[in-house]
Design a protein around this motif. Structure first.
Motif, PDB file in Angstrom:
ATOM      1  N   GLN A  44       0.842  -1.188   0.000  1.00 21.27           N
ATOM      2  CA  GLN A  44       0.000   0.000   0.000  1.00 21.27           C
ATOM      3  C   GLN A  44       0.882   1.245   0.000  1.00 21.27           C
ATOM      4  O   GLN A  44       1.712   1.436   0.868  1.00 21.27           O
ATOM      5  CB  GLN A  44      -0.898   0.000   1.225  1.00 21.27           C
ATOM      6  N   VAL A  45       0.660   2.097  -0.982  1.00 20.36           N
ATOM      7  CA  VAL A  45       1.436   3.325  -1.096  1.00 20.36           C
ATOM      8  C   VAL A  45       0.979   4.307  -0.022  1.00 20.36           C
ATOM      9  O   VAL A  45      -0.212   4.550   0.154  1.00 20.36           O
ATOM     10  CB  VAL A  45       1.259   3.945  -2.484  1.00 20.36           C
ATOM     11  N   GLN A  46       1.949   4.846   0.701  1.00 18.72           N
ATOM     12  CA  GLN A  46       1.642   5.848   1.706  1.00 18.72           C
ATOM     13  C   GLN A  46       2.657   6.974   1.676  1.00 18.72           C
ATOM     14  O   GLN A  46       3.854   6.735   1.499  1.00 18.72           O
ATOM     15  CB  GLN A  46       1.612   5.237   3.106  1.00 18.72           C
ATOM     16  N   LEU A  47       2.181   8.183   1.831  1.00 18.14           N
ATOM     17  CA  LEU A  47       3.015   9.358   2.033  1.00 18.14           C
ATOM     18  C   LEU A  47       2.459  10.079   3.251  1.00 18.14           C
ATOM     19  O   LEU A  47       1.257  10.362   3.304  1.00 18.14           O
ATOM     20  CB  LEU A  47       2.996  10.291   0.827  1.00 18.14           C
ATOM     21  N   VAL A  48       3.317  10.351   4.205  1.00 17.71           N
ATOM     22  CA  VAL A  48       2.882  10.970   5.451  1.00 17.71           C
ATOM     23  C   VAL A  48       3.728  12.208   5.714  1.00 17.71           C
ATOM     24  O   VAL A  48       4.938  12.102   5.933  1.00 17.71           O
ATOM     25  CB  VAL A  48       2.981   9.992   6.627  1.00 17.71           C
ATOM     26  N   GLU A  49       3.074  13.359   5.715  1.00 16.08           N
ATOM     27  CA  GLU A  49       3.769  14.610   5.992  1.00 16.08           C
ATOM     28  C   GLU A  49       3.807  14.879   7.491  1.00 16.08           C
ATOM     29  O   GLU A  49       2.886  14.507   8.224  1.00 16.08           O
ATOM     30  CB  GLU A  49       3.068  15.793   5.303  1.00 16.08           C
ATOM     31  N   SER A  50       4.855  15.548   7.913  1.00 20.18           N
ATOM     32  CA  SER A  50       4.960  15.978   9.304  1.00 20.18           C
ATOM     33  C   SER A  50       5.838  17.217   9.362  1.00 20.18           C
ATOM     34  O   SER A  50       6.495  17.566   8.373  1.00 20.18           O
ATOM     35  CB  SER A  50       5.546  14.869  10.185  1.00 20.18           C
ATOM     36  N   GLY A  51       5.826  17.879  10.516  1.00 15.86           N
ATOM     37  CA  GLY A  51       6.684  19.031  10.707  1.00 15.86           C
ATOM     38  C   GLY A  51       5.985  20.375  10.617  1.00 15.86           C
ATOM     39  O   GLY A  51       6.613  21.413  10.823  1.00 15.86           O
ATOM     40  N   GLY A  52       4.715  20.367  10.280  1.00 15.41           N
ATOM     41  CA  GLY A  52       3.994  21.630  10.234  1.00 15.41           C
ATOM     42  C   GLY A  52       3.745  22.184  11.621  1.00 15.41           C
ATOM     43  O   GLY A  52       4.027  21.544  12.628  1.00 15.41           O
ATOM     44  N   GLY A  53       3.210  23.404  11.648  1.00 15.82           N
ATOM     45  CA  GLY A  53       2.914  24.024  12.926  1.00 15.82           C
ATOM     46  C   GLY A  53       2.752  25.512  12.791  1.00 15.82           C
ATOM     47  O   GLY A  53       2.628  26.044  11.688  1.00 15.82           O
ATOM     48  N   LEU A  54       2.749  26.170  13.946  1.00 12.29           N
ATOM     49  CA  LEU A  54       2.627  27.620  14.009  1.00 12.29           C
ATOM     50  C   LEU A  54       4.012  28.228  14.192  1.00 12.29           C
ATOM     51  O   LEU A  54       4.759  27.811  15.092  1.00 12.29           O
ATOM     52  CB  LEU A  54       1.719  28.009  15.174  1.00 12.29           C
ATOM     53  N   VAL A  55       4.338  29.200  13.374  1.00 11.83           N
ATOM     54  CA  VAL A  55       5.647  29.850  13.447  1.00 11.83           C
ATOM     55  C   VAL A  55       5.470  31.334  13.194  1.00 11.83           C
ATOM     56  O   VAL A  55       4.559  31.741  12.459  1.00 11.83           O
ATOM     57  CB  VAL A  55       6.623  29.204  12.438  1.00 11.83           C
ATOM     58  N   GLN A  56       6.337  32.134  13.789  1.00 17.44           N
ATOM     59  CA  GLN A  56       6.279  33.577  13.574  1.00 17.44           C
ATOM     60  C   GLN A  56       6.897  33.942  12.237  1.00 17.44           C
ATOM     61  O   GLN A  56       7.755  33.209  11.716  1.00 17.44           O
ATOM     62  CB  GLN A  56       7.011  34.295  14.696  1.00 17.44           C
ATOM     63  N   PRO A  57       6.490  35.058  11.660  1.00 17.50           N
ATOM     64  CA  PRO A  57       7.135  35.524  10.422  1.00 17.50           C
ATOM     65  C   PRO A  57       8.646  35.610  10.596  1.00 17.50           C
ATOM     66  O   PRO A  57       9.133  36.065  11.630  1.00 17.50           O
ATOM     67  CB  PRO A  57       6.510  36.904  10.208  1.00 17.50           C
ATOM     68  N   GLY A  58       9.352  35.141   9.578  1.00 16.68           N
ATOM     69  CA  GLY A  58      10.809  35.104   9.643  1.00 16.68           C
ATOM     70  C   GLY A  58      11.362  33.813  10.192  1.00 16.68           C
ATOM     71  O   GLY A  58      12.572  33.582  10.125  1.00 16.68           O
ATOM     72  N   GLY A  59      10.494  32.979  10.723  1.00 18.02           N
ATOM     73  CA  GLY A  59      10.924  31.714  11.306  1.00 18.02           C
ATOM     74  C   GLY A  59      11.116  30.614  10.273  1.00 18.02           C
ATOM     75  O   GLY A  59      10.978  30.839   9.060  1.00 18.02           O
ATOM     76  N   SER A  60      11.435  29.425  10.768  1.00 20.42           N
ATOM     77  CA  SER A  60      11.726  28.296   9.898  1.00 20.42           C
ATOM     78  C   SER A  60      10.965  27.049  10.344  1.00 20.42           C
ATOM     79  O   SER A  60      10.655  26.885  11.532  1.00 20.42           O
ATOM     80  CB  SER A  60      13.227  27.976   9.922  1.00 20.42           C
ATOM     81  N   LEU A  61      10.707  26.197   9.398  1.00 22.57           N
ATOM     82  CA  LEU A  61      10.152  24.872   9.650  1.00 22.57           C
ATOM     83  C   LEU A  61      10.765  23.912   8.649  1.00 22.57           C
ATOM     84  O   LEU A  61      11.125  24.309   7.533  1.00 22.57           O
ATOM     85  CB  LEU A  61       8.634  24.856   9.471  1.00 22.57           C
ATOM     86  N   ARG A  62      10.864  22.653   9.039  1.00 21.34           N
ATOM     87  CA  ARG A  62      11.273  21.614   8.097  1.00 21.34           C
ATOM     88  C   ARG A  62      10.172  20.577   8.024  1.00 21.34           C
ATOM     89  O   ARG A  62       9.843  19.925   9.024  1.00 21.34           O
ATOM     90  CB  ARG A  62      12.588  20.954   8.502  1.00 21.34           C
TER      91      ARG A  62
END
Length: 122
Positions: free
Chosen positions: A1-19
């Motif tokens: 079964q093909v699966q793709l699972v995203e993670s790492g999102g969230g709330l961040v202030q302008p100028g910030g970073s996420l991966r």
């Protein structure tokens, strides 16, 4: 079964970073292009970035060039999207998708994850 699972999102202030991470299973990632897409409320889904099967080709939307970096680790079956200097207009649900062709057109991607919310706000 093909699966793709995203993670790492969230709330961040302008100028910030996420991966963001896209963990894949059920298919051979080595042979698949991966795209990152996003969809904000009331807007169409748009391509953010994509990477070829072996990572030799990458593309970015003009709105994220110089701020976002896509990469992949086929040994870990995972693709990443490093997002720096985030802006409020980057707020959206972010999706990863797998396909045979490296393109920013979502119609060429057969398999999709469920999405992860990114909110950029002070």
């Amino acid at each position: 079964q093909v699966q793709l699972v995203e993670s790492g999102g969230g709330l961040v202030q302008p100028g910030g970073s996420l991966r963001l991470s896209c963990a894949t299973s059920g298919f051979t990632l080595d042979y698949s292009a991966i795209g990152w897409f996003r969809q904000a409320p009331g807007k169409e889904r748009e391509g953010v970035s994509c990477i070829s099967a072996r990572g030799g080709t990458t593309n970015y939307a003009d709105s994220v060039k110089g701020r976002f970096t896509i990469s992949r680790d086929n040994a870990k079956n995972t693709v990443y999207l490093q997002m720096n200097s985030l802006k409020p207009e980057d707020t959206a649900v972010y999706y990863c998708a797998a396909g045979a062709t490296v393109t920013m057109n979502p119609r060429f991607y057969a398999y999709w994850g469920q999405g992860t919310q990114v909110t950029v706000s002070s």
